[in-house]
Design an enzyme around this catalytic site. Structure first.
Site, PDB file in Angstrom:
ATOM      1  N   LYS A  54       4.202   1.465 -57.236  1.00  8.35           N
ATOM      2  CA  LYS A  54       4.496   1.887 -58.612  1.00  8.35           C
ATOM      3  C   LYS A  54       3.424   2.855 -59.112  1.00  8.35           C
ATOM      4  O   LYS A  54       3.724   3.868 -59.751  1.00  8.35           O
ATOM      5  CB  LYS A  54       4.599   0.661 -59.528  1.00  8.35           C
ATOM      6  CG  LYS A  54       5.854  -0.156 -59.288  1.00  8.35           C
ATOM      7  CD  LYS A  54       5.818  -1.550 -59.918  1.00  8.35           C
ATOM      8  CE  LYS A  54       7.025  -2.366 -59.449  1.00  8.35           C
ATOM      9  NZ  LYS A  54       6.997  -3.772 -59.892  1.00  8.35           N
ATOM     10  N   GLN A  98       3.238  -7.685 -63.223  1.00  6.62           N
ATOM     11  CA  GLN A  98       3.918  -7.984 -61.954  1.00  6.62           C
ATOM     12  C   GLN A  98       4.189  -9.481 -61.826  1.00  6.62           C
ATOM     13  O   GLN A  98       3.303 -10.308 -62.049  1.00  6.62           O
ATOM     14  CB  GLN A  98       3.065  -7.470 -60.779  1.00  6.62           C
ATOM     15  CG  GLN A  98       3.715  -7.590 -59.423  1.00  6.62           C
ATOM     16  CD  GLN A  98       4.967  -6.712 -59.244  1.00  6.62           C
ATOM     17  OE1 GLN A  98       5.110  -5.677 -59.884  1.00  6.62           O
ATOM     18  NE2 GLN A  98       5.860  -7.136 -58.392  1.00  6.62           N
ATOM     19  N   ASP A 121      10.133  -3.004 -68.063  1.00  5.95           N
ATOM     20  CA  ASP A 121      10.908  -3.882 -67.180  1.00  5.95           C
ATOM     21  C   ASP A 121      12.202  -4.339 -67.866  1.00  5.95           C
ATOM     22  O   ASP A 121      13.113  -4.825 -67.203  1.00  5.95           O
ATOM     23  CB  ASP A 121      10.100  -5.155 -66.868  1.00  5.95           C
ATOM     24  CG  ASP A 121       9.426  -5.132 -65.508  1.00  5.95           C
ATOM     25  OD1 ASP A 121       9.981  -4.519 -64.586  1.00  5.95           O
ATOM     26  OD2 ASP A 121       8.353  -5.749 -65.377  1.00  5.95           O
TER      27      ASP A 121
HETATM   28  N1  GUN Z   1       8.452  -8.789 -59.144  1.00 10.76           N
HETATM   29  C1  GUN Z   1       9.521  -8.503 -58.350  1.00 10.76           C
HETATM   30  N2  GUN Z   1      10.315  -7.589 -58.949  1.00 10.76           N
HETATM   31  C2  GUN Z   1       9.746  -7.297 -60.133  1.00 10.76           C
HETATM   32  C3  GUN Z   1      10.092  -6.410 -61.190  1.00 10.76           C
HETATM   33  O1  GUN Z   1      11.119  -5.717 -61.184  1.00 10.76           O
HETATM   34  N3  GUN Z   1       9.241  -6.387 -62.237  1.00 10.76           N
HETATM   35  C4  GUN Z   1       8.123  -7.164 -62.298  1.00 10.76           C
HETATM   36  N4  GUN Z   1       7.345  -7.082 -63.377  1.00 10.76           N
HETATM   37  N5  GUN Z   1       7.768  -7.988 -61.341  1.00 10.76           N
HETATM   38  C5  GUN Z   1       8.578  -8.056 -60.258  1.00 10.76           C
END
Ligand code: GUN
Length: 294
Positions: A54, A98, A121
């Site tokens: 990311k 995350q 998100d």
């Molecule tokens: N962990 C696995 N997928 C995601 C996601 O799309 N967003 C976040 N914040 N954590 C994750």
């Protein structure tokens, strides 16, 4: 019929070009550089690799990018303080914590502490509520990626029988909601199957568009798929190591035999995966653009 393979990387690259151009324009016209912070608690290897990807992508697109990693033993208060700091930081438009978080931290409390207008998100109840009434600022990243894959690969969504396998808050529930909206790239008739569904195969066999987020390797077999269906495989299951020491992945769909029946199918890896990060970037850009009008 042998299916067309829906190339998620190619479509993601196409969208990334659009984002790069819009980012440059936003900077030039308004002096705004989209800013994204990712917050990771601990060093779970899968989470480290997601967060690194990311950060890398956001830099490539010309964003202001910050990666925060705090020790696995950090308290909930420490994490909430970090979220509060970035809620107030005008250079940051998107905050991503995350998941999963360590067990001693209340995930809901942390996610709900993120300002809804920085919640890229789209996990905050305000954003999920807006999605439900067809008035979303941000769409959750994986469902948004699925919808883009379908639209850009020519799936006829209007009036289609869509079957979603899986009812998670992150994928199943939001994608079902998005595709039933009275909107372009939606207007489908949606059925959601889950672990208590009496006869999942009976539903999936009727699907023009089948979206599988079951969390189980090869849960959908060829006998469960209608000839000519579009099949989107959201599963990411680690099934060993490749020769190069990378994780070997498989989806929730039994790819090879299903490919012989479907009209189009996403591979794992290289299908939904590349789209999720791209949609996060698009949400961050949108969050930055929302500043112009507010
Ligand atoms: N962990 C696995 N997928 C995601 C996601 O799309 N967003 C976040 N914040 N954590 C994750």
């Amino acid at each position: 019929m042998t299916a067309k393979i829906i190339d998620g990387k190619l479509i993601a690259d196409e969208i990334r070009k659009e984002i790069t151009a819009e980012t440059a324009e936003l900077k030039e016209k308004h002096g705004i550089v989209p800013g994204l912070v990712t917050i990771l608690v601990g060093e779970n290897p899968a989470s480290v690799s997601y967060v690194t990807a990311k950060g890398k992508t956001s830099k490539e697109l010309g964003f202001h990018s910050i990666q925060e990693t705090i020790p696995v033993g950090s308290t909930e208060e420490q994490l909430l303080a970090l979220v509060a700091k970035y809620n107030e930081d005008p250079r940051i438009h998107g905050i991503l914590v995350q998941l999963p978080l360590p067990k001693h931290i209340n995930e809901g409390k942390v996610l709900y502490a993120i300002r809804p207008d920085k919640d890229v998100d789209a996990f905050h109840p305000v954003n999920l509520g807006k999605l439900m009434i067809g008035n979303a600022d941000f769409l959750p990243c994986t469902p948004a990626g699925i919808q883009e894959l379908l639209v850009r690969s020519g799936a006829a969504l209007e009036g289609a029988e869509v079957v979603v396998v899986g009812r998670s808050n992150i994928v199943g529930k939001p994608i079902a909601n998005m595709l039933l909206q009275k909107a372009k790239g939606a207007n489908a008739t949606v059925t959601v199957c889950h672990t208590k569904t009496r006869d999942t195969a009976m539903h999936t066999r009727r699907a023009d568009i089948l979206i599988v987020a079951a969390g189980a390797p090869k849960a959908v077999t060829a006998d469960m798929v209608k000839e000519g269906a579009y099949v989107i495989d959201v599963g990411v299951n680690r099934i060993g190591m490749t020769d190069k020491g990378k994780a070997k992945l498989c989806g929730d769909v039994d790819f090879e035999p299903v490919k012989e029946k479907a009209a189009a199918i996403t591979p794992v890896p290289g299908g939904v995966g590349p789209m999720t990060i791209t949609m996060l970037m698009r949400n961050t850009l949108k969050a930055a653009k929302l500043r112009i009008s507010r």
